[in-house]
Design a protein around this motif. Structure first.
Motif, PDB file in Angstrom:
ATOM      1  N   GLN A 241       2.021   4.215   3.751  1.00  0.00           N
ATOM      2  CA  GLN A 241       2.790   5.299   4.353  1.00  0.00           C
ATOM      3  C   GLN A 241       2.231   6.665   3.948  1.00  0.00           C
ATOM      4  O   GLN A 241       2.161   7.580   4.758  1.00  0.00           O
ATOM      5  CB  GLN A 241       4.266   5.184   3.954  1.00  0.00           C
ATOM      6  CG  GLN A 241       5.073   4.254   4.837  1.00  0.00           C
ATOM      7  CD  GLN A 241       4.577   2.823   4.858  1.00  0.00           C
ATOM      8  OE1 GLN A 241       4.209   2.281   3.825  1.00  0.00           O
ATOM      9  NE2 GLN A 241       4.534   2.201   6.017  1.00  0.00           N
ATOM     10  N   LEU A 242       1.807   6.795   2.682  1.00  0.00           N
ATOM     11  CA  LEU A 242       1.301   8.096   2.243  1.00  0.00           C
ATOM     12  C   LEU A 242      -0.034   8.413   2.930  1.00  0.00           C
ATOM     13  O   LEU A 242      -0.302   9.569   3.275  1.00  0.00           O
ATOM     14  CB  LEU A 242       1.146   8.120   0.713  1.00  0.00           C
ATOM     15  CG  LEU A 242       0.787   9.487   0.127  1.00  0.00           C
ATOM     16  CD1 LEU A 242       1.784  10.555   0.554  1.00  0.00           C
ATOM     17  CD2 LEU A 242       0.705   9.435  -1.396  1.00  0.00           C
ATOM     18  N   ILE A 243      -0.854   7.393   3.142  1.00  0.00           N
ATOM     19  CA  ILE A 243      -2.103   7.617   3.875  1.00  0.00           C
ATOM     20  C   ILE A 243      -1.797   8.107   5.281  1.00  0.00           C
ATOM     21  O   ILE A 243      -2.396   9.057   5.782  1.00  0.00           O
ATOM     22  CB  ILE A 243      -2.944   6.317   3.911  1.00  0.00           C
ATOM     23  CG1 ILE A 243      -3.534   6.057   2.523  1.00  0.00           C
ATOM     24  CG2 ILE A 243      -4.049   6.399   4.968  1.00  0.00           C
ATOM     25  CD1 ILE A 243      -4.258   4.746   2.377  1.00  0.00           C
ATOM     26  N   GLN A 244      -0.786   7.490   5.901  1.00  0.00           N
ATOM     27  CA  GLN A 244      -0.388   7.909   7.250  1.00  0.00           C
ATOM     28  C   GLN A 244       0.137   9.346   7.239  1.00  0.00           C
ATOM     29  O   GLN A 244      -0.189  10.140   8.116  1.00  0.00           O
ATOM     30  CB  GLN A 244       0.676   6.944   7.775  1.00  0.00           C
ATOM     31  CG  GLN A 244       0.948   7.061   9.260  1.00  0.00           C
ATOM     32  CD  GLN A 244       1.937   6.023   9.756  1.00  0.00           C
ATOM     33  OE1 GLN A 244       2.652   5.402   8.972  1.00  0.00           O
ATOM     34  NE2 GLN A 244       1.982   5.826  11.059  1.00  0.00           N
ATOM     35  N   LEU A 245       0.911   9.676   6.213  1.00  0.00           N
ATOM     36  CA  LEU A 245       1.481  11.018   6.128  1.00  0.00           C
ATOM     37  C   LEU A 245       0.401  12.076   5.940  1.00  0.00           C
ATOM     38  O   LEU A 245       0.449  13.150   6.534  1.00  0.00           O
ATOM     39  CB  LEU A 245       2.465  11.096   4.949  1.00  0.00           C
ATOM     40  CG  LEU A 245       3.864  10.557   5.201  1.00  0.00           C
ATOM     41  CD1 LEU A 245       4.580  10.302   3.888  1.00  0.00           C
ATOM     42  CD2 LEU A 245       4.664  11.544   6.052  1.00  0.00           C
ATOM     43  N   GLU A 250      -3.895   4.918   9.981  1.00  0.00           N
ATOM     44  CA  GLU A 250      -3.236   3.714   9.503  1.00  0.00           C
ATOM     45  C   GLU A 250      -4.278   2.795   8.891  1.00  0.00           C
ATOM     46  O   GLU A 250      -5.390   2.684   9.406  1.00  0.00           O
ATOM     47  CB  GLU A 250      -2.544   2.984  10.664  1.00  0.00           C
ATOM     48  CG  GLU A 250      -1.362   3.739  11.229  1.00  0.00           C
ATOM     49  CD  GLU A 250      -0.729   3.012  12.415  1.00  0.00           C
ATOM     50  OE1 GLU A 250      -1.002   1.811  12.588  1.00  0.00           O
ATOM     51  OE2 GLU A 250       0.029   3.665  13.143  1.00  0.00           O
ATOM     52  N   VAL A 251      -3.921   2.144   7.796  1.00  0.00           N
ATOM     53  CA  VAL A 251      -4.799   1.131   7.230  1.00  0.00           C
ATOM     54  C   VAL A 251      -4.699  -0.086   8.139  1.00  0.00           C
ATOM     55  O   VAL A 251      -3.625  -0.650   8.302  1.00  0.00           O
ATOM     56  CB  VAL A 251      -4.353   0.748   5.799  1.00  0.00           C
ATOM     57  CG1 VAL A 251      -5.295  -0.288   5.214  1.00  0.00           C
ATOM     58  CG2 VAL A 251      -4.293   1.992   4.927  1.00  0.00           C
ATOM     59  N   PRO A 374       9.569   1.373   8.171  1.00  0.00           N
ATOM     60  CA  PRO A 374       8.385   2.220   8.239  1.00  0.00           C
ATOM     61  C   PRO A 374       7.165   1.493   8.794  1.00  0.00           C
ATOM     62  O   PRO A 374       6.186   2.121   9.156  1.00  0.00           O
ATOM     63  CB  PRO A 374       8.163   2.612   6.776  1.00  0.00           C
ATOM     64  CG  PRO A 374       8.727   1.487   5.999  1.00  0.00           C
ATOM     65  CD  PRO A 374       9.889   0.971   6.796  1.00  0.00           C
ATOM     66  N   MET A 375       7.233   0.165   8.852  1.00  0.00           N
ATOM     67  CA  MET A 375       6.101  -0.604   9.351  1.00  0.00           C
ATOM     68  C   MET A 375       6.240  -0.923  10.834  1.00  0.00           C
ATOM     69  O   MET A 375       5.402  -1.590  11.406  1.00  0.00           O
ATOM     70  CB  MET A 375       5.941  -1.903   8.547  1.00  0.00           C
ATOM     71  CG  MET A 375       5.589  -1.699   7.086  1.00  0.00           C
ATOM     72  SD  MET A 375       4.040  -0.799   6.850  1.00  0.00           S
ATOM     73  CE  MET A 375       2.854  -2.073   7.254  1.00  0.00           C
ATOM     74  N   GLN A 376       7.324  -0.486  11.449  1.00  0.00           N
ATOM     75  CA  GLN A 376       7.582  -0.757  12.864  1.00  0.00           C
ATOM     76  C   GLN A 376       7.696  -2.249  13.140  1.00  0.00           C
ATOM     77  O   GLN A 376       7.096  -2.759  14.083  1.00  0.00           O
ATOM     78  CB  GLN A 376       6.493  -0.148  13.740  1.00  0.00           C
ATOM     79  CG  GLN A 376       6.473   1.353  13.716  1.00  0.00           C
ATOM     80  CD  GLN A 376       7.518   1.944  14.639  1.00  0.00           C
ATOM     81  OE1 GLN A 376       8.699   1.914  14.324  1.00  0.00           O
ATOM     82  NE2 GLN A 376       7.120   2.477  15.765  1.00  0.00           N
ATOM     83  N   LEU A 377       8.428  -2.908  12.283  1.00  0.00           N
ATOM     84  CA  LEU A 377       8.749  -4.310  12.536  1.00  0.00           C
ATOM     85  C   LEU A 377      10.128  -4.363  13.190  1.00  0.00           C
ATOM     86  O   LEU A 377      10.786  -3.336  13.329  1.00  0.00           O
ATOM     87  CB  LEU A 377       8.757  -5.094  11.222  1.00  0.00           C
ATOM     88  CG  LEU A 377       7.438  -5.114  10.467  1.00  0.00           C
ATOM     89  CD1 LEU A 377       7.636  -5.643   9.063  1.00  0.00           C
ATOM     90  CD2 LEU A 377       6.424  -5.960  11.211  1.00  0.00           C
ATOM     91  N   LEU A 378      10.551  -5.567  13.562  1.00  0.00           N
ATOM     92  CA  LEU A 378      11.890  -5.753  14.116  1.00  0.00           C
ATOM     93  C   LEU A 378      12.684  -6.597  13.123  1.00  0.00           C
ATOM     94  O   LEU A 378      12.790  -7.819  13.287  1.00  0.00           O
ATOM     95  CB  LEU A 378      11.823  -6.472  15.462  1.00  0.00           C
ATOM     96  CG  LEU A 378      11.471  -5.641  16.682  1.00  0.00           C
ATOM     97  CD1 LEU A 378      11.187  -6.543  17.861  1.00  0.00           C
ATOM     98  CD2 LEU A 378      12.589  -4.669  17.018  1.00  0.00           C
ATOM     99  N   PRO A 379      13.258  -5.955  12.105  1.00  0.00           N
ATOM    100  CA  PRO A 379      13.914  -6.741  11.050  1.00  0.00           C
ATOM    101  C   PRO A 379      14.995  -7.672  11.585  1.00  0.00           C
ATOM    102  O   PRO A 379      15.154  -8.786  11.085  1.00  0.00           O
ATOM    103  CB  PRO A 379      14.504  -5.670  10.138  1.00  0.00           C
ATOM    104  CG  PRO A 379      13.664  -4.468  10.379  1.00  0.00           C
ATOM    105  CD  PRO A 379      13.295  -4.522  11.825  1.00  0.00           C
TER     106      PRO A 379
END
Lengths: 574, 334
Positions: A241-245, A250-251, A374-379
């Motif tokens: 997330q910090l890399i994205q910020l 995205e990794v 934050p990972m855009q999953l569908l919990p």
């Protein structure tokens, strides 16, 4: 200041940071006995290099890594090795690990160190000093820093992680305020050793003093840095997330930050690197935030590694039935055995009033979890498929991309322990996968065995045929002998007999080939078994594998002996 | 708590349901203004009946009666009570409640497991089974019903003095040769300013509250409204063959109630962002299509049920792109 990007999801729990970040770190009195886990990384093995009764000084190396990902441990105090035995750790409540007990002699003697100025150290020397110092990631994950650096050959950009997004924890905040010089040293070490061109600090906007201290320290140390202040939101401090910020990148799935040319290190890790390289001091203590609603004197404390949590019981409020958590409230681990020691991953000890678990209600698919992920999953869908154990759907919904940050769990109005469901589902999928691999092996073995048996059968038939032919030839020869006395007729009989004999002699040739194969197979098996032996956990398993290895060795010897005898036989024929 | 996270929001599922009930208050108050006690009798009877059926189903299924307190039955009751004609007979309400709680909810496993919106299932079955009772709307132009008259009608089956004329949707369906503007002069229900327009506005108000509270998300209602407007343009030319104007389509027949309170039922609707957009738009178009070409003018309920039917399929093909993945997967991928 760099432009900060946004991340999807995230949550805003109350931070409770002001409870513990009001004053500079203090030291706690060193306890009488420390317990140092032999394998600091827990997952990867080291072995003790001291014996019970040995006297050690501060910084004496206690363990030697056996696995590449393992790290060495050093004694935080001077004293004697009192015991080496199995004990509980916080991170793995279900099993015990080998630990070394050091009894404090109170003399506080240190081994002689060899401090050197950064200018005098070469890049290789820096990396060597890092690898000797047993540094693990101080942000909470505890991965070997040496390995992380070694896996980052192509890296040009160092991101300094000073986000500390978990509620309650302020160890990094205080470290940046009070020990920014150590952090800068660490940054300089990494920049020099890895020839970095870009350094960025990422921190949350709720730590203005820490940010200022870091800017001043960078100016004083003459380090050219970029500054990224991200909005306070959990889990901004997570590596991905910090890399994205900070970069908007995205990794990629299955890749590492190094593939983007990025190495991310926590401020605590960098401070440890600074001390390890310049002062030649391995990691023997860490800054721990001790805080919580049931904590007596919340604050930050330098705690020697190996300090049993029991020794910190004075921090719990009197009479409060408290629950101890190692780490933050979002991703921490419940302390089930307070004899467990502080390790490098103990960034926080949270002492909370014990709360009753709430009962789980049905999921109404309100999507709060999806909005928080934050990972855009569908919990909500993952939960559904985890409950029905639907492997294909779980994989299609990217279960293994879940970073277990707990944001979904936090927002769930039905109090569903989502993270628990995902952990269990992951475990089950991994188990199923290893089952599949194992049964694949078994099938291959079975098929090979079938093929071998068939071959043996074919060979038997061939031999029998050959013998039959030989016998017939002999018979024919005899008949010819008895029937006639002409000189050319026995020749034909002899020829037939010779041909039959030649055919029988093919059988041992085949089995020589077979034996050679068998020997090489057995040798491969032996290597595999030796590997298993290394990985095996308990003694019972070891004994079993040992027996199997002996068996294999005997078989190899037998096969070799047979092979030798065949060779001897065949020599004269040839 | 055994494992992380150890902290949670204070939001709970009963709280979410209470917020939905609260958001229905403007519509209830507006309806009360026009229909009087007739609305409240519906609501009170329906809540009692729904809770009774819920308790019955829970007992049958040997489940704890604690979940009676989750407010989900109350929300279903409110929606169904508002959808059927005011001062409905008690037996109609009991049958509706039974359909909603037993057939649509507990037969599938109770809260969270129903594939269809329970209130809409009950509404549709009532509509098909009791078309007369389901189309008898009190004339709001008369003075609102008193408590005693209401009780007489609802409990003892006294006849209603004054029914309203054809509803706007019926008027258009049975329109014989009038243009839409002529129709508006002849039947005030199809002209702007009719009582049900104010009720519709109240649903919008409640819906905005739910949006602000982030209990519902904008994709479903906005897509539904756009779907109605866009599809509405194709069937509107103001002639005698025309449907109501697209804007009027929104204001009648419970469109806004459907947009903010029915299609947004999370249990039975798609759950992905794109899925919500697709489902909302699909529902909007279906509403217009059913109204204009179908046999029943009460299109919202049918449209919602049809979209509910498609929800799993829509979800499977609209997975979000996960962090670090180059493209979105499908749920059917290996």
């Amino acid at each position: 200041m760099i432009k900060v990007h946004t991340i999807p999801g995230g949550i805003h729990p109350e931070t409770h940071k002001s409870m513990s970040n009001g004053s500079a770190a203090e030291r706690i009195p060193t306890p009488d006995r420390l317990w140092i886990p032999v394998s600091a990384g827990l997952k990867y093995e080291s072995e003790p290099i001291v014996n019970v009764g040995d006297s050690v000084k501060r910084f004496t190396q206690l363990t030697q890594p056996k696995h590449a990902f393992a790290v060495a441990s050093h004694s935080p105090i001077s004293g004697t090795v009192a015991a080496i035995e199995m004990r509980s750790v916080v991170a793995m409540p279900e099993r015990q690990v080998l630990m070394i007990a050091i009894d404090n002699d109170g003399n506080n003697e240190s081994e002689r160190r060899a401090p050197m100025a950064l200018d005098e150290l070469s890049g290789a020397q820096i990396l060597d000093r890092i690898s000797r110092s047993g540094i693990q990631g101080q942000g909470g994950a505890g991965f070997s820093t040496q390995i992380k650096i070694a896996a980052s050959k192509q890296v040009t950009h160092l991101i300094v992680n000073g986000v500390e997004c978990e509620p309650y924890i302020t160890a990094d905040d205080r470290l940046m305020r009070d020990y920014s010089d150590d952090i800068m040293l660490g940054i300089q070490c990494i920049a020099k050793a890895m020839q970095l061109t870009q350094i960025t600090l990422g921190t949350e906007d709720n730590k203005p003093q820490a940010f200022e201290a870091m800017q001043n320290a960078a100016a004083a140390a003459n380090i050219n840095m970029q500054w990224g202040v991200v909005p306070t939101k959990y889990p901004s401090g997570s590596e991905k997330q910090l890399i994205q910020l900070l970069t908007g990148q995205e990794v990629a799935n299955g890749k590492l930050p190094a593939d983007l040319g990025i190495l991310m290190l926590n401020v605590g890790t960098l401070a440890a690197i600074g001390r390890a390289v310049v002062h030649d001091e391995p990691v023997t203590e860490r800054l721990v935030t001790i805080t919580g609603e049931a904590c007596e004197r919340p604050g930050n404390y330098w705690v020697p590694l190996g300090t049993p949590i029991d020794a910190l019981q004075t921090f719990a409020k009197d009479g409060a039935k408290a629950q101890w958590i190692q780490g933050g409230p979002m991703m921490g681990v419940r302390v089930t055995d307070t004899t467990a020691p502080i390790t490098q991953v103990t960034n926080c000890l949270l002492i909370q009033p014990a709360v009753k678990s709430t009962s789980e209600m049905p999921c109404i698919r309100c999507s709060a979890c999806y909005e928080a992920c934050p990972m855009q999953l569908l919990p909500q869908q993952l939960l559904w498929h985890a409950k029905s154990n639907n492997e294909q759907k779980l994989k299609a919904h990217n279960l293994f991309d879940c970073i277990e940050c707990g944001a979904c769990d936090y927002v769930c109005p039905s109090d569903i322990p989502l993270v628990q469901y995902y952990r269990a589902a992951k475990d089950e999928l991994r188990a199923a996968e290893s089952d599949r691999v194992r049964s694949e092996h078994a099938r291959n073995r079975f098929e090979q065995r079938q093929a071998r048996l068939e071959r043996i059968e074919q060979e038997k038939i061939a031999k029998r045929e050959a013998r039959k032919k030989a016998a017939e030839a002999k018979k024919a020869a005899k008949q010819v002998d008895s029937d006639t006395t002409t000189s050319d007729k026995p020749k034909a009989g002899l020829l037939a007999a010779a041909m039959a004999k030649a055919e029988t002699s093919k059988a041992p040739a085949l089995s020589a080939e077979k034996l050679t194969k068998q020997v090489s197979n057995l040798e491969a098996q032996l290597i595999h078994q030796q590997q298993l032996l290394e990985e095996a956990g308990d003694d019972e398993k070891r004994a079993k594998i040992d027996a199997r290895i002996k068996n294999t060795r005997i078989k190899i010897d037998q096969a070799k002996a047979k092979l030798a005898s065949i060779d001897d036989q065949e020599q004269p024929n040839a | 708590m055994l494992s992380s996270p150890f902290i949670h929001t204070k939001r709970s599922t009963p709280w979410v349901m209470q917020q939905v009930a609260l958001a229905l208050m403007p519509a209830i108050v507006t309806s009360f203004y026009f229909y009087g006690w007739a609305v409240l009798s519906n609501i009170v009877l329906m809540i009692i009946a729904c809770l009774a059926f819920e308790a019955f189903a829970l007992t049958l299924r040997k489940r704890s009666l604690v979940s009676l307190g989750d407010w989900s039955a109350v929300v279903t009751a409110l929606l169904l009570a508002m959808a059927i004609p005011p001062a409905a007979n008690w037996w109609l309400i009991v049958v509706g409640a039974g359909l909603a709680m037993l057939l649509a909810k507990h037969l599938y496993g109770g809260l969270g497991l129903n594939p269809f919106n329970p209130a809409m299932v009950a509404y549709v079955v009532l509509l098909i089974s009791y078309p007369v009772q389901m189309s008898q709307w009190i004339d709001p132009a008369q003075s609102a019903l008193s408590l005693s008259t209401t009780l007489d009608i609802a409990l003892f089956g006294s006849p209603i003095d004054q029914y309203t004329g054809a509803t706007a949707l019926d008027a258009v369906r049975h329109n014989a040769g009038l243009t839409i503007s002529q129709l508006a002069e002849q039947n005030p229900a199809t002209a702007w300013g009719a009582p049900h327009h104010f009720v519709s506005l109240s649903y919008l108000l409640g819906g905005l509250y739910l949006l602000a509270r982030r209990i519902i998300f904008w994709q479903l209602p906005i897509a539904l409204i756009l779907g109605v407007l866009v599809a509405g343009v194709f069937v509107y030319d103001g002639s005698s063959e025309s449907a109501l104007s697209p804007a009027m389509q929104l204001a009648v027949g419970g469109t806004l109630m459907g947009a903010f309170f029915i299609i947004t039922d999370p249990v039975s609707s798609p759950t992905t962002t794109n899925g919500r957009l697709i489902a909302g738009a699909f529902a909007g178009v279906l509403i217009v299509v059913i109204r204009h070409f179908g046999n029943y003018p009460d299109a919202v309920a049918f449209a919602v049920l049809l979209v509910n039917l498609c929800a799993p399929l829509i979800d499977y093909f609209t997975l979000p792109r996960t962090y670090g993945h180059s493209k979105a997967k499908r749920a059917t991928d290996e």
